[in-house]
Design a protein around this motif. Structure first.
Motif, PDB file in Angstrom:
ATOM      1  N   GLY A 143       2.406   9.300  -6.184  1.00 47.82           N
ATOM      2  CA  GLY A 143       2.733  10.677  -5.809  1.00 47.82           C
ATOM      3  C   GLY A 143       2.182  11.142  -4.484  1.00 47.82           C
ATOM      4  O   GLY A 143       2.220  12.332  -4.185  1.00 47.82           O
ATOM      5  N   VAL A 144       1.678  10.226  -3.669  1.00 48.45           N
ATOM      6  CA  VAL A 144       1.167  10.596  -2.354  1.00 48.45           C
ATOM      7  C   VAL A 144       2.325  10.565  -1.358  1.00 48.45           C
ATOM      8  O   VAL A 144       3.063   9.594  -1.299  1.00 48.45           O
ATOM      9  N   ALA A 145       2.447  11.624  -0.592  1.00 50.22           N
ATOM     10  CA  ALA A 145       3.467  11.670   0.466  1.00 50.22           C
ATOM     11  C   ALA A 145       2.965  10.854   1.652  1.00 50.22           C
ATOM     12  O   ALA A 145       1.963  11.205   2.256  1.00 50.22           O
ATOM     13  N   VAL A 146       3.654   9.762   1.932  1.00 51.00           N
ATOM     14  CA  VAL A 146       3.261   8.917   3.073  1.00 51.00           C
ATOM     15  C   VAL A 146       4.437   8.752   4.029  1.00 51.00           C
ATOM     16  O   VAL A 146       5.577   8.818   3.661  1.00 51.00           O
TER      17      VAL A 146
ATOM     18  N   LYS B  79       0.847  -1.198   0.000  1.00 44.57           N
ATOM     19  CA  LYS B  79       0.000   0.000   0.000  1.00 44.57           C
ATOM     20  C   LYS B  79       0.881   1.246   0.000  1.00 44.57           C
ATOM     21  O   LYS B  79       0.645   2.173  -0.783  1.00 44.57           O
ATOM     22  N   ARG B  80       1.861   1.264   0.856  1.00 45.80           N
ATOM     23  CA  ARG B  80       2.778   2.411   0.937  1.00 45.80           C
ATOM     24  C   ARG B  80       3.465   2.624  -0.415  1.00 45.80           C
ATOM     25  O   ARG B  80       3.552   3.750  -0.909  1.00 45.80           O
ATOM     26  N   TRP B  81       3.953   1.544  -1.031  1.00 46.50           N
ATOM     27  CA  TRP B  81       4.629   1.663  -2.326  1.00 46.50           C
ATOM     28  C   TRP B  81       3.679   2.219  -3.383  1.00 46.50           C
ATOM     29  O   TRP B  81       4.045   3.114  -4.151  1.00 46.50           O
ATOM     30  N   LEU B  82       2.457   1.672  -3.450  1.00 47.54           N
ATOM     31  CA  LEU B  82       1.491   2.117  -4.456  1.00 47.54           C
ATOM     32  C   LEU B  82       1.166   3.604  -4.291  1.00 47.54           C
ATOM     33  O   LEU B  82       1.125   4.357  -5.273  1.00 47.54           O
ATOM     34  N   LEU B  83       0.964   4.036  -3.072  1.00 48.05           N
ATOM     35  CA  LEU B  83       0.658   5.448  -2.835  1.00 48.05           C
ATOM     36  C   LEU B  83       1.843   6.336  -3.214  1.00 48.05           C
ATOM     37  O   LEU B  83       1.659   7.362  -3.875  1.00 48.05           O
TER      38      LEU B  83
END
Length: 169
Positions: free
Chosen positions: A166-169, A158-162
């Motif tokens: 381009g989502v800052a996680v 999930k973290r990788w996909l976001l």
């Protein structure tokens, strides 16, 4: 007699994706090789008895997914898919592609968006039963506090996909 679907594998930067397609070439399931039992269970719950036959997925499907993983995030919209589930599950799954790549939405916000603001828990359960990972982007749902809550393929995916989107996680 059980319905027969085709099963193919696609290497991705986050593991081998299992692609299940029907006779019309529509994507029926996408999950990860290390979550194959989960994928088979979801197929059984939604489609009844199914038989998986090793066969290549349609070229345009593979090309679209490969393009997505190479950075062309809009390629997911070209993928034809079909889901079988309850009317509520289908309502949730049909809403997921409306969450644009590069954005996230809380479970509560999605529940309000589809007209069931009090059904957050039921929406979470339906989201967790999504048979088509990535294409029906359940990974774009986050907790009300912005936390990366559950993901059927594991929180690191999930973290990788976001991040990929381009989502800052």
């Amino acid at each position: 007699m059980p319905e027969t679907f085709n099963l193919d594998c696609l290497p991705t930067p986050i593991g081998t994706a299992l692609l299940v397609t029907d006779a019309d070439g529509r994507l029926r399931a996408l999950d990860w090789e290390d979550y194959e039992p989960r994928m088979r269970q979801l197929l059984r719950l939604q489609c009844g008895a199914v038989k998986l036959h090793n066969a290549p997925a349609p070229r345009d499907l593979r090309t679209a997914l490969t393009g997505y993983f190479k950075g062309d995030l809009d390629r997911l919209g070209a993928i034809q898919w079909r889901v079988a589930g309850t009317p509520f599950q289908q309502k949730v799954w049909n809403a997921l592609p409306k969450i644009a790549a590069g954005t996230t939405l809380s479970y509560g916000a999605l529940a309000a968006m589809i007209g069931v603001p009090r059904a957050v828990r039921a929406l979470g359960h339906a989201n967790g039963s999504n048979p088509i990972s990535v294409v029906l982007p359940c990974h774009r749902l986050i907790g009300a506090d912005g936390s990366l809550v559950k993901y059927g393929g594991g929180i690191e995916r999930k973290r990788w996909l976001l991040r990929h989107e381009g989502v800052a996680v």
